[in-house]
Design a protein around this motif. Structure first.
Motif, short mmCIF file in Angstrom:
data_model
loop_
_atom_site.label_atom_id
_atom_site.label_comp_id
_atom_site.label_asym_id
_atom_site.label_seq_id
_atom_site.Cartn_x
_atom_site.Cartn_y
_atom_site.Cartn_z
N PHE A 8 0.83 -1.19 0.00
CA PHE A 8 0.00 0.00 0.00
C PHE A 8 0.88 1.25 0.00
O PHE A 8 1.97 1.25 0.58
N PRO A 9 0.44 2.32 -0.71
CA PRO A 9 -0.89 2.41 -1.33
C PRO A 9 -1.00 1.78 -2.72
O PRO A 9 -2.09 1.41 -3.15
N PHE A 10 0.12 1.67 -3.48
CA PHE A 10 -0.01 1.24 -4.88
C PHE A 10 0.79 -0.01 -5.23
O PHE A 10 0.72 -0.48 -6.36
N GLY A 11 1.54 -0.55 -4.26
CA GLY A 11 2.37 -1.70 -4.55
C GLY A 11 1.58 -2.91 -5.02
O GLY A 11 2.02 -3.68 -5.87
N TRP A 12 0.38 -3.07 -4.45
CA TRP A 12 -0.44 -4.23 -4.81
C TRP A 12 -0.77 -4.25 -6.29
O TRP A 12 -0.89 -5.33 -6.88
N TRP A 13 -0.92 -3.08 -6.90
CA TRP A 13 -1.30 -3.00 -8.30
C TRP A 13 -0.23 -3.61 -9.20
O TRP A 13 -0.54 -4.33 -10.16
N HIS A 14 1.03 -3.35 -8.91
CA HIS A 14 2.12 -3.88 -9.73
C HIS A 14 2.16 -5.40 -9.67
O HIS A 14 2.37 -6.08 -10.69
N LEU A 15 1.96 -5.97 -8.48
CA LEU A 15 1.98 -7.42 -8.35
C LEU A 15 0.76 -8.05 -8.99
O LEU A 15 0.86 -9.09 -9.68
#
Length: 376
Positions: A287-294
């Protein structure tokens, strides 16, 4: 002067984990491990390995600044299985300062002696599915989230510390994915199917989770890995955690089983490489945006590399060529997804039969990790 402090609070544990990210922030070959996963692995109330292990973590300070870390671990189940009294060191990272590395290793040695241990080995984790070994070859290769990365100076510090000897080497193989059906595993697989009646099975999520096959995969891992260096049998709680960590999120096209009738006798678990995706996160945080890349990598396979995470075949079926069915099926999936490279996870260098199978593919050793041992 170096000061060693035992980690005793959650805040200090976060500092213990954060040190790796700070040390490797400017290294484009290192990959940040998932922060929440590190926290869960190192917490006694989250990691079922503590049913057979005890551990303490230590931070090294110099001039008031954190300059190193190490975990001291005793896996009593493994010690009983291998008839040793061994303390393990893991999560071993430090600046290029002999005083720091020596203080950390001295701390593990003393911690082990106080608990009756007679030898020290590492880098090792709690169990065999944790990261193992110190990188000694392949520093210029992009690493993965499943293995240790370290600077070249680490091995020099081990040598200067004195008393350590090579205990085991792991090698990792880089494979060019064949782009047609003209590869030997495909031909062998067809013969094995006809001769022994073995078949490939692609699981549904329901079969793996509620149908119990997810647990059977890791029960099979117990049987196939039992004679490997440092391995200790996985308990039911550890199996449950592995199912949760891997099976729940896996792309099931990249998971393969081989069946003899209704019995599973082999498996392969692979994932698209998350290395570049993790490098885009903020220190391994989702979070906040790391999940999107994975998630993007998992869903769209926006990488040219697939990680061969776990592959196992019951001993009595290896000579029958059951592994060829696993590779044949997975290679066809890799072709469909457009993967160019496959990165095989660590294999013992003395496991000649396993290493021999790679001769049938365009492959080469591109990384090597070493475990060291020292009498106390």
């Amino acid at each position: 002067m170096v000061e060693i402090r035992k980690v005793s609070t959650k805040r200090e544990l976060k500092q213990f984990i954060q040190f790796f990210y700070d040390l490797y922030r400017d290294c484009d070959k290192a990959v940040p491990y998932l922060f929440f996963d590190e926290m869960a692995t190192l917490q006694r109330d989250k990691n079922p390995s503590f049913e057979c292990c005890e551990a303490d973590y230590f931070l090294a300070y110099k001039d008031g600044k954190i300059v190193g870390r190490v975990a001291a671990i005793i896996n009593r189940r493994a010690n009983e299985q291998w008839k040793v009294q061994q303390v393990r060191f893991g999560w071993f990272d430090f600046i290029d300062d002999d005083e720091v590395s020596k203080a950390l290793l001295d701390t593990v040695a003393q911690w082990g002696r106080e608990r009756g241990m007679t030898e020290m080995a590492g880098p090792l984790g709690f169990i065999d599915t944790d990261r193992e070994g110190m990188l000694v070859e392949g520093y210029d290769e992009l690493t993965t989230m499943y293995i240790n990365y370290n600077y070249p100076y680490y091995a020099d510090h081990i040598a200067r510390y004195g008393g350590f000897e090579k205990d085991n080497d792991y090698v990792e193989i880089k494979v060019r994915v064949p782009q047609d059906d003209n590869f030997k595993f495909h031909k062998i697989a067809e013969i094995v199917k006809q001769r022994y009646g073995l078949r490939v099975h692609k699981f549904t999520r329901s079969e793996l989770l509620s149908g119990g096959y997810g647990r059977k995969v890791f029960e099979l891992l117990n049987a196939t890995y039992k004679d490997l260096y440092g391995f200790s049998q996985l308990s039911e709680q550890q199996v449950d955690k592995l199912v949760n960590d891997y099976i729940k999120i896996a792309d099931l096209n990249l998971v393969t089983a081989v069946m003899d009738g209704d019995e599973m006798i082999g498996f392969g678990i692979t994932f698209p490489s998350f290395s570049r995706a993790l490098q885009k996160t903020r220190d391994g945080r989702l979070f906040p945006f790391g999940w999107w890349h994975l998630l993007k990598t998992l869903r769209t396979h926006n990488t040219d590399t697939v990680d061969l995470l776990l592959i196992g075949v019951l001993p009595e079926y290896r000579a029958k060529g059951a592994n060829a069915l696993i590779f044949d099926d997975l290679i066809h999936q890799f072709q469909r997804y457009g993967f160019v490279w496959a990165d095989a996870m660590p294999m013992m260098e003395r496991n000649e039969k396993v290493l021999a199978q790679w001769q049938y593919l365009d492959s080469h050793i591109h990384r090597r990790h070493r475990c060291f041992r020292k009498n106390l």
